[in-house]
Design a protein around this motif. Structure first.
Motif, short mmCIF file in Angstrom:
data_model
loop_
_atom_site.label_atom_id
_atom_site.label_comp_id
_atom_site.label_asym_id
_atom_site.label_seq_id
_atom_site.Cartn_x
_atom_site.Cartn_y
_atom_site.Cartn_z
N PHE A 170 65.10 8.08 -11.24
CA PHE A 170 65.54 7.08 -10.27
C PHE A 170 66.92 7.46 -9.76
CE2 PHE A 170 68.59 3.62 -9.75
CZ PHE A 170 68.07 3.00 -8.61
N SER A 171 67.17 7.15 -8.49
CA SER A 171 68.51 7.34 -7.94
C SER A 171 68.70 6.44 -6.73
CB SER A 171 68.73 8.80 -7.53
OG SER A 171 69.98 8.96 -6.91
N ARG A 172 69.94 6.06 -6.51
CA ARG A 172 70.33 5.46 -5.24
C ARG A 172 71.35 6.40 -4.63
NH1 ARG A 172 73.20 -0.39 -3.64
NH2 ARG A 172 72.64 -0.21 -1.43
N TYR A 173 71.02 6.99 -3.49
CA TYR A 173 71.86 8.03 -2.91
C TYR A 173 73.27 7.52 -2.65
CZ TYR A 173 73.19 12.01 -0.02
OH TYR A 173 73.83 13.12 0.50
N LYS A 174 74.25 8.26 -3.18
CA LYS A 174 75.67 7.92 -3.11
C LYS A 174 75.97 6.58 -3.79
CE LYS A 174 76.32 10.27 1.35
NZ LYS A 174 76.82 10.15 2.74
N ASN A 175 74.99 6.03 -4.49
CA ASN A 175 75.10 4.70 -5.12
C ASN A 175 75.31 3.58 -4.10
OD1 ASN A 175 74.74 5.91 -7.57
ND2 ASN A 175 76.77 5.51 -8.37
N THR A 176 75.07 3.89 -2.82
CA THR A 176 75.26 2.89 -1.77
C THR A 176 74.14 2.88 -0.74
OG1 THR A 176 76.56 4.46 -0.43
CG2 THR A 176 77.79 3.00 -1.92
N ALA A 177 73.28 3.90 -0.75
CA ALA A 177 72.28 4.04 0.32
C ALA A 177 70.87 3.75 -0.21
CB ALA A 177 72.37 5.43 0.93
N SER A 178 69.89 4.54 0.18
CA SER A 178 68.49 4.27 -0.15
C SER A 178 68.21 4.41 -1.64
CB SER A 178 67.59 5.24 0.62
OG SER A 178 67.71 5.05 2.01
N TYR A 179 67.22 3.62 -2.09
CA TYR A 179 66.75 3.66 -3.48
C TYR A 179 65.50 4.53 -3.53
CZ TYR A 179 69.43 -0.75 -3.80
OH TYR A 179 70.39 -1.72 -3.75
N CYS A 180 65.35 5.29 -4.60
CA CYS A 180 64.16 6.13 -4.74
C CYS A 180 63.80 6.29 -6.21
CB CYS A 180 64.39 7.50 -4.10
SG CYS A 180 62.93 8.58 -4.16
N ALA A 181 62.53 6.08 -6.51
CA ALA A 181 62.00 6.35 -7.85
C ALA A 181 60.82 7.30 -7.69
CB ALA A 181 61.56 5.07 -8.53
N VAL A 182 60.77 8.34 -8.52
CA VAL A 182 59.71 9.34 -8.41
C VAL A 182 59.04 9.54 -9.76
CG1 VAL A 182 60.79 10.56 -6.48
CG2 VAL A 182 61.33 11.23 -8.82
N GLY A 183 57.77 9.92 -9.69
CA GLY A 183 57.02 10.21 -10.91
C GLY A 183 56.17 11.44 -10.71
N VAL A 184 56.00 12.22 -11.76
CA VAL A 184 55.23 13.45 -11.70
C VAL A 184 54.32 13.55 -12.91
CG1 VAL A 184 55.35 15.98 -11.73
CG2 VAL A 184 57.04 14.69 -10.44
N GLN A 185 53.08 13.92 -12.66
CA GLN A 185 52.19 14.29 -13.76
C GLN A 185 52.09 15.80 -13.76
OE1 GLN A 185 48.34 12.26 -14.56
NE2 GLN A 185 47.43 14.30 -14.39
N ALA A 186 52.46 16.41 -14.88
CA ALA A 186 52.48 17.87 -14.96
C ALA A 186 51.67 18.34 -16.16
CB ALA A 186 53.92 18.36 -15.08
N ALA A 187 51.37 19.62 -16.16
CA ALA A 187 50.62 20.22 -17.26
C ALA A 187 51.05 21.67 -17.40
CB ALA A 187 49.12 20.14 -16.99
N LEU A 188 50.75 22.25 -18.55
CA LEU A 188 51.02 23.66 -18.78
C LEU A 188 49.77 24.47 -18.52
CD1 LEU A 188 53.23 23.82 -22.01
CD2 LEU A 188 53.90 24.42 -19.69
N GLY A 189 49.90 25.52 -17.71
CA GLY A 189 48.78 26.40 -17.44
C GLY A 189 48.52 27.33 -18.61
#
Length: 413
Positions: free
Chosen positions: A372-391
Motif C-alpha cells: 500500500f502507498s499514498r504517493y507523497k503521502n498527500t496524493a492518490s491511494y493505491c493498494a496492489v496484490g500479486v499472486q506469484a509462483a516459482l517455476g
C-alpha cells in the motif's frame, strides 16, 4: 533539412578521463570524407555528410586519442557497491521526528530490523536521444525533445556564452522517458558543434551505447529499518535511515547539469545542482506510529544521476512495505489486518479492504504479496496484490495481479 550534416561524439573511456592529445591528421587520413573535427577540451565531435560514415568514425575514433584515465569509479559487484556507498562522506538531514524512539529490550516487546537496497537504474530508452542545431546570422536554432526547453535554453546560454535572446529551442516529439534522459545533453552537444560549423544544420544522433552509458541514472539507495512491536502486535517505535544521491539534476538553468559542460575547455566541474528532497519522498510511513525517526544521508555517488519515475518513492515504498510484511509475520497477523490496524485514514483503509475482497473473490492462493502507498503521502491511494509462483527453474512467475486506486474525483476542466 537541406544541406544537413551528421555528427557523432567520440566518448572518453570513463567519466573522469581527460584528453591529452588527439591525432586529427591520422583520423582524416583514414576517413577523408570528414567535414569537420571539433575538439573542445576533452569533447571530440566529428561531422560528416552521411550518417554511416559518422557511425564508423565513432566506432573507431578512440584509437586516435590519448586519454588520461582515472581508476575505476565504483566496485564491480552489487555487494561491494553497497559497502562503498555506505562509506562515502554524507550530509545528514533529519526528515521526520515524532516522540522519542527507544529500542531498549523489554520482556513484552519484539525488535526487528532489516536492510533494503535499490541499485542504479537506467531509463533504458528504446530510441536514443537526438537533436538538430544550426548557428546562422549570430542566432542559434535547436530542435530538441527536451522536457523543458526554456530551462535548457538558459543552461546552454551559460555554457557557450550566447545570450538567451539569441537562442531559440523548438520542442519536437522524440524518445521520451519517465524522468530525465539524454535529450538535454545531446542538444547541448549539437549546439557546440553547430557553433563550430556555422551556416549548416547539424544533426547529432546518440547511439544506444551513448544513451545507456552516459544518460543520468536513477540513484542507488540503501534503506535501513528498525521497529519495535508491543505485546498486541502494534508498532511503538520506528527508525528509518536512508542513503542516496540526488534524484533531480535536470538543466534547470544550470550549465553544469549538462553532460558536455564536464568536458569542454571551460569545464564546469561543480557537482550538478539538483532536487535533493526527492530522495526521501515517501520515506515517512503513512502508518500511525507513536515514536518515529527518519534520517536522510546524502552522498555524492560515482555515477551521474537524475530523475527516474517517482524519484526516491520507488525505493522507499519498497523498503517500507517489505518491512511491514516482515513485521506482520513477527506479530502473527495477516498482512491486511496488520496494515489496517496501523491506519487512521478511512480512504487508505478502504483501498486495502477492497483489495482483500477482490483477492478473496478470485480465490487467491497463499503465495501472495500486497503493498500500500499514498504517493507523497498527500496524493492518490493505491493498494496492489500479486499472486506469484516459482517455476521449475526457480524463476518467479506472476500469475495474477490486482490494484485498487483512489485518485479522488476526476474533473474535466
Amino acid at each position: 533539412m537541406p544541406g544537413m550534416l551528421h555528427a557523432r561524439i567520440i566518448r572518453p573511456p570513463s567519466y573522469g578521463s581527460r584528453l591529452i592529445r588527439f591525432n586529427e591528421a591520422a583520423l582524416r587520413s583514414k576517413f577523408p570524407a570528414i567535414q569537420k573535427v571539433v575538439v573542445d577540451g576533452s569533447l571530440i565531435g566529428i561531422i560528416t555528410k552521411d550518417e554511416y560514415t559518422a557511425v564508423k568514425i565513432q566506432q573507431n575514433g578512440s584509437e586516435f586519442g590519448e586519454w588520461e584515465e582515472k581508476t575505476p569509479m565504483m566496485p564491480e559487484s552489487p555487494e561491494r557497491l553497497q559497502e562503498y556507498l555506505r562509506k562515502l562522506p554524507a550530509k545528514t538531514q533529519e526528515v521526520k521526528k515524532v516522540g522519542t524512539i527507544d529500542f531498549s529490550s523489554q520482556a513484552d516487546s519484539t525488535i526487528h530490523s532489516a536492510s533494503f537496497y535499490k541499485p542504479y537504474i537506467m531509463h533504458g530508452a528504446i530510441g536514443p536521444s537526438c537533436s538538430i542545431a544550426i548557428y546562422k546570422d549570430s542566432r542559434l536554432e535547436i530542435w530538441s525533445h527536451s522536457q523543458g526547453i526554456y530551462p535548457l535554453r538558459t543552461s546552454i546560454s551559460k555554457m557557450i556564452g550566447v545570450p538567451e535572446e539569441k537562442i531559440h529551442v523548438t520542442g519536437v516529439p522524440g524518445s521520451g522517458c519517465y524522468g530525465h534522459n539524454g535529450a538535454d545533453d545531446v542538444s547541448a552537444e549539437a549546439a557546440i558543434l553547430a557553433m563550430a560549423m556555422p551556416g549548416v544544420p547539424i544533426r547529432l544522433q546518440w547511439s544506444r551505447a551513448d544513451e545507456h552509458a552516459w544518460e543520468p541514472y536513477g540513484s542507488a539507495m540503501i534503506m535501513d529499518v528498525q521497529a519495535k512491536l508491543n505485546s498486541k502486535g502494534m508498532i511503538t517505535d520506528w527508525k528509518y535511515e536512508l542513503w542516496s544521491d540526488t534524484h533531480g539534476t535536470r538543466p534547470g538553468g544550470s550549465a553544469e547539469n549538462l553532460l558536455p559542460a564536464m568536458y569542454i575547455q571551460k569545464a564546469m566541474t561543480g557537482k550538478p545542482a539538483g532536487f535533493s528532497g526527492g530522495a526521501y519522498r515517501n520515506s515517512e510511513p503513512y502508518y500511525k506510529i507513536t515514536n518515529l525517526q527518519v534520517d536522510m544521508h546524502f552522498f555524492n555517488g560515482p555515477l551521474r544521476v537524475s530523475s527516474l519515475r517517482s524519484l526516491g518513492a520507488y525505493g522507499n515504498v519498497f523498503a517500507i512495505e517489505s518491512f511491514m510484511d516482515e513485521l506482520a509475520e513477527k506479530a502473527g497477523k495477516d498482512p491486511f489486518s496488520f496494515r489496517i490496524m496501523h491506519l487512521e485514514d478511512k480512504r487508505a483503509i478502504a483501498v486495502l479492504s477492497r483489495l482483500k475482497i477482490l483477492m478473496d473473490k478470485h480465490g487467491i492462493k497463499p503465495a501472495t504479496g500486497i503493498a500500500f502507498s499514498r504517493y507523497k503521502n498527500t496524493a492518490s491511494y493505491c493498494a496492489v496484490g500479486v499472486q506469484a509462483a516459482l517455476g521449475k527453474s526457480g524463476e518467479i512467475l506472476i500469475e495474477k495481479m490486482f490494484s485498487v486506486i483512489d485518485a479522488g474525483e476526476a474533473i474535466n476542466t
